[in-house]
Design a protein around this motif. Sequence first.
Motif, PDB file in Angstrom:
ATOM      1  N   ALA A  92       0.853  -1.188   0.000  1.00 28.38           N
ATOM      2  CA  ALA A  92       0.000   0.000   0.000  1.00 28.38           C
ATOM      3  C   ALA A  92       0.888   1.237   0.000  1.00 28.38           C
ATOM      4  CB  ALA A  92      -0.897   0.010   1.234  1.00 28.38           C
ATOM      5  N   SER A  93       0.496   2.254  -0.730  1.00 29.32           N
ATOM      6  CA  SER A  93       1.220   3.528  -0.780  1.00 29.32           C
ATOM      7  C   SER A  93       2.700   3.335  -1.104  1.00 29.32           C
ATOM      8  CB  SER A  93       1.067   4.278   0.549  1.00 29.32           C
ATOM      9  OG  SER A  93      -0.279   4.518   0.819  1.00 29.32           O
ATOM     10  N   ASN A  94       2.977   2.496  -2.102  1.00 24.26           N
ATOM     11  CA  ASN A  94       4.337   2.249  -2.577  1.00 24.26           C
ATOM     12  C   ASN A  94       5.258   1.617  -1.545  1.00 24.26           C
ATOM     13  OD1 ASN A  94       3.789   3.214  -5.171  1.00 24.26           O
ATOM     14  ND2 ASN A  94       4.087   5.313  -4.475  1.00 24.26           N
ATOM     15  N   ARG A  95       4.703   0.931  -0.583  1.00 22.63           N
ATOM     16  CA  ARG A  95       5.498   0.245   0.435  1.00 22.63           C
ATOM     17  C   ARG A  95       4.855  -1.088   0.764  1.00 22.63           C
ATOM     18  NH1 ARG A  95       6.897   5.098   4.642  1.00 22.63           N
ATOM     19  NH2 ARG A  95       8.245   6.214   3.209  1.00 22.63           N
ATOM     20  N   THR A  96       5.666  -2.027   1.230  1.00 24.82           N
ATOM     21  CA  THR A  96       5.144  -3.306   1.680  1.00 24.82           C
ATOM     22  C   THR A  96       5.203  -3.333   3.199  1.00 24.82           C
ATOM     23  OG1 THR A  96       5.980  -4.349  -0.325  1.00 24.82           O
ATOM     24  CG2 THR A  96       5.325  -5.808   1.463  1.00 24.82           C
ATOM     25  N   TYR A  97       4.080  -3.652   3.806  1.00 28.32           N
ATOM     26  CA  TYR A  97       3.966  -3.745   5.260  1.00 28.32           C
ATOM     27  C   TYR A  97       3.805  -5.214   5.630  1.00 28.32           C
ATOM     28  CZ  TYR A  97       2.946   1.236   4.962  1.00 28.32           C
ATOM     29  OH  TYR A  97       3.013   2.578   4.702  1.00 28.32           O
ATOM     30  N   TYR A  98       4.473  -5.617   6.715  1.00 34.90           N
ATOM     31  CA  TYR A  98       4.392  -6.993   7.180  1.00 34.90           C
ATOM     32  C   TYR A  98       3.982  -7.030   8.645  1.00 34.90           C
ATOM     33  CZ  TYR A  98       7.025  -8.334   3.027  1.00 34.90           C
ATOM     34  OH  TYR A  98       7.429  -8.536   1.743  1.00 34.90           O
ATOM     35  N   GLY A  99       3.180  -8.032   8.995  1.00 31.64           N
ATOM     36  CA  GLY A  99       2.855  -8.291  10.384  1.00 31.64           C
ATOM     37  C   GLY A  99       3.752  -9.398  10.888  1.00 31.64           C
ATOM     38  N   SER A 100       4.240  -9.238  12.113  1.00 30.70           N
ATOM     39  CA  SER A 100       5.171 -10.201  12.687  1.00 30.70           C
ATOM     40  C   SER A 100       4.707 -10.589  14.080  1.00 30.70           C
ATOM     41  CB  SER A 100       6.579  -9.573  12.723  1.00 30.70           C
ATOM     42  OG  SER A 100       7.515 -10.506  13.194  1.00 30.70           O
ATOM     43  N   ILE A 101       5.548 -11.349  14.754  1.00 29.52           N
ATOM     44  CA  ILE A 101       5.198 -11.784  16.104  1.00 29.52           C
ATOM     45  C   ILE A 101       5.222 -10.599  17.058  1.00 29.52           C
ATOM     46  CG2 ILE A 101       5.955 -14.151  15.744  1.00 29.52           C
ATOM     47  CD1 ILE A 101       8.550 -13.437  17.175  1.00 29.52           C
ATOM     48  N   ASN A 102       4.621 -10.778  18.194  1.00 23.96           N
ATOM     49  CA  ASN A 102       4.558  -9.763  19.238  1.00 23.96           C
ATOM     50  C   ASN A 102       3.920  -8.463  18.754  1.00 23.96           C
ATOM     51  OD1 ASN A 102       5.836 -11.535  21.010  1.00 23.96           O
ATOM     52  ND2 ASN A 102       7.849 -10.876  20.312  1.00 23.96           N
ATOM     53  N   ARG A 103       2.933  -8.571  17.871  1.00 26.08           N
ATOM     54  CA  ARG A 103       2.160  -7.424  17.387  1.00 26.08           C
ATOM     55  C   ARG A 103       3.025  -6.367  16.713  1.00 26.08           C
ATOM     56  NH1 ARG A 103      -2.076  -6.437  22.329  1.00 26.08           N
ATOM     57  NH2 ARG A 103      -2.816  -8.555  22.413  1.00 26.08           N
ATOM     58  N   ARG A 104       4.073  -6.783  16.041  1.00 24.34           N
ATOM     59  CA  ARG A 104       4.953  -5.835  15.358  1.00 24.34           C
ATOM     60  C   ARG A 104       4.509  -5.654  13.920  1.00 24.34           C
ATOM     61  NH1 ARG A 104      11.107  -6.377  15.993  1.00 24.34           N
ATOM     62  NH2 ARG A 104      10.879  -4.347  15.060  1.00 24.34           N
ATOM     63  N   LEU A 105       4.511  -4.414  13.475  1.00 26.53           N
ATOM     64  CA  LEU A 105       4.262  -4.078  12.086  1.00 26.53           C
ATOM     65  C   LEU A 105       5.589  -3.617  11.513  1.00 26.53           C
ATOM     66  CD1 LEU A 105       2.233  -3.678   9.785  1.00 26.53           C
ATOM     67  CD2 LEU A 105       1.935  -1.333  10.588  1.00 26.53           C
TER      68      LEU A 105
END
Length: 183
Positions: free
Chosen positions: A144-157
């Motif tokens: 989204a918005s020219n970037r890739t976002y990932y969800g990880s463990i411990n509620r980290r974005l």
Amino acid sequence: DKITGLAPNNSELIVGQRRHLYAVSYYRQPDIDAQPNLIANRGMLNNRCWVRYDNELYIMDYAGVHIARGPDVSESVGDLWRDEAFSATNTYFFATANRGRQFIRFHVNFTETGLPKRWLEVRPQSKSWTTGSYATGLGAGTYASNRTYYGSINRRLLLETPGSFLDHGNAGLRGSPTSSTST
């Protein structure tokens, strides 16, 4: 063979099984004239192992990556599929497309367990492949918005910046969501 995933593909719905793909389409009324047609003796690992890119549906199965109604695109990394054993728990495998940097990533584990730490990247224009790994397991990703976002463990974005691969040290984002759904 059980259903492993569903994906939209232009005017049809692709129904993925472990070893088969069906296209469901209809003329006017889906409850009356819907027709499933076998389109490939290839499958889909799970409901998150597909991505749309340049009007094509890229799908990962146990034999590699293929295009719905199209060719196998993973012949150049065939040795990887033969030499490495996929983790039995492929529930967390997923795909992302970065349209700005023009690649598709399939996030997987081979002998590891848990959230995927490795990726297989295809560049559709050059038909080239690269592989890599992350320091932490990733559960999901979106572009989204020219970037890739990932969800990880411990509620980290985590954020993959345009100039580099995933920045583990400084990529954590803090803040409150403005909206969400139960899924």
